[in-house]
Write an enzyme that holds these catalytic residues in place. Structure first.
Site, PDB file in Angstrom:
ATOM      1  N   HIS A  78       0.810  -1.211   0.000  1.00 35.74           N
ATOM      2  CA  HIS A  78       0.000   0.000   0.000  1.00 35.74           C
ATOM      3  C   HIS A  78       0.847   1.267   0.000  1.00 35.74           C
ATOM      4  CE1 HIS A  78      -2.203  -3.083   2.485  1.00 35.74           C
ATOM      5  NE2 HIS A  78      -3.059  -2.868   1.502  1.00 35.74           N
ATOM      6  N   HIS A  80       1.035   4.731   1.771  1.00 34.90           N
ATOM      7  CA  HIS A  80       0.552   5.306   3.024  1.00 34.90           C
ATOM      8  C   HIS A  80       0.648   6.824   2.974  1.00 34.90           C
ATOM      9  CE1 HIS A  80      -0.005   1.710   5.749  1.00 34.90           C
ATOM     10  NE2 HIS A  80       0.387   1.181   4.605  1.00 34.90           N
ATOM     11  N   HIS A  96      -3.420   4.257   5.212  1.00 32.05           N
ATOM     12  CA  HIS A  96      -3.425   4.212   3.750  1.00 32.05           C
ATOM     13  C   HIS A  96      -3.742   5.585   3.181  1.00 32.05           C
ATOM     14  CE1 HIS A  96      -4.427  -0.361   3.402  1.00 32.05           C
ATOM     15  NE2 HIS A  96      -3.354  -0.109   4.134  1.00 32.05           N
ATOM     16  N   HIS A 104     -11.630   0.683   1.821  1.00 28.75           N
ATOM     17  CA  HIS A 104     -10.498  -0.130   1.384  1.00 28.75           C
ATOM     18  C   HIS A 104     -11.025  -1.247   0.478  1.00 28.75           C
ATOM     19  CE1 HIS A 104      -6.770  -2.383   1.537  1.00 28.75           C
ATOM     20  NE2 HIS A 104      -7.449  -3.449   1.900  1.00 28.75           N
ATOM     21  N   HIS A 113      -9.167   2.523  -1.767  1.00 29.25           N
ATOM     22  CA  HIS A 113      -8.360   3.715  -1.474  1.00 29.25           C
ATOM     23  C   HIS A 113      -7.422   3.970  -2.645  1.00 29.25           C
ATOM     24  CE1 HIS A 113      -8.331   2.441   3.063  1.00 29.25           C
ATOM     25  NE2 HIS A 113      -9.480   2.989   2.728  1.00 29.25           N
ATOM     26  N   ASP A 116      -4.388   1.732  -2.240  1.00 32.55           N
ATOM     27  CA  ASP A 116      -4.484   0.268  -2.323  1.00 32.55           C
ATOM     28  C   ASP A 116      -3.800  -0.210  -3.598  1.00 32.55           C
ATOM     29  OD1 ASP A 116      -5.960   0.157   0.026  1.00 32.55           O
ATOM     30  OD2 ASP A 116      -7.892   0.159  -1.008  1.00 32.55           O
ATOM     31  N   HIS A 154       3.437  -5.375   3.813  1.00 26.92           N
ATOM     32  CA  HIS A 154       2.934  -5.990   5.049  1.00 26.92           C
ATOM     33  C   HIS A 154       3.305  -7.472   5.118  1.00 26.92           C
ATOM     34  CE1 HIS A 154       0.410  -2.573   6.363  1.00 26.92           C
ATOM     35  NE2 HIS A 154       0.374  -2.306   5.062  1.00 26.92           N
ATOM     36  N   ARG A 171       3.870  -4.221   9.393  1.00 26.72           N
ATOM     37  CA  ARG A 171       4.620  -3.631   8.289  1.00 26.72           C
ATOM     38  C   ARG A 171       6.045  -4.214   8.311  1.00 26.72           C
ATOM     39  NH1 ARG A 171       2.220   2.543   9.008  1.00 26.72           N
ATOM     40  NH2 ARG A 171       0.065   1.813   9.202  1.00 26.72           N
TER      41      ARG A 171
END
Length: 179
Positions: A78, A80, A96, A104, A113, A116, A154, A171
């Site tokens: 993602h 952020h 995000h 999401h 998002h 994403d 992640h 993360r």
């Protein structure tokens, strides 16, 4: 990524690479497409790292990722909101990137998002590659500008349904997107 590289060393190398890149972008008539990159460094206790390039191609952004040091399988990936990977767990990157305040979801099917991205899939050696064109993102003000934000990998798969972030776990790598 070498085991003896500390997060401070990785951050220093990232800043040096960012300083070498032109922040002005391509000049008029240069024929070059705007581009950016993120150098992913492991979070505390992780070995994940790699690089991601972004190239603006008209109304789409070509995202090309090469990540190593992952566990085999799928990993949430993602953009952020904050360009800050300084916390040991990369929590400093915030949530995000979601400028349109949407739910999401899967970036290739339905509402999601802006941050994403499709999942990374690591092989038995822990290596993952991804090359995808995404619409709605940009490296300038023609769309949702991602320069100066962070990119996070992640530990687990993104379920694309849990709100607000897909339940993809801790993360394991983070990098700031720079021109």
């Amino acid at each position: 990524m070498h085991k003896s590289m500390t997060p401070a060393t990785i951050l220093a190398l990232t800043l040096i690479a960012a300083g070498c890149a032109s922040s002005a972008g391509p000049g008029p008539g240069s024929g070059k497409q705007p581009s950016a990159q993120a150098l992913l460094a492991p979070t505390q206790g992780s070995r994940a790292g790699g690089s991601v390039s972004f190239v603006q191609q008209d109304d789409a952004l070509l995202v090309t990722a090469r990540v190593s040091g992952l566990t085999q399988g799928l990993h949430g990936f993602h953009i952020h909101e904050k360009g800050d990977c300084s916390a040991p767990d990369a929590s400093s990157a915030g949530g995000h990137y979601n400028p349109a305040a949407t739910k999401h979801g899967n970036p290739q099917a339905g509402e999601h998002h802006a941050g994403d991205l499709p999942m990374l899939e690591a092989d038995a050696s822990g290596n993952a590659t991804l090359s995808v064109k995404l619409r709605g993102l940009s490296l300038d003000d023609t769309g949702h500008n991602i320069v100066g934000r962070s990119l996070v990998v992640h530990a687990g798969a993104d379920d694309y349904t849990s709100q607000p972030a897909g339940n993809s776990g801790p993360r394991v790598a983070c990098g700031v997107i720079v021109r």
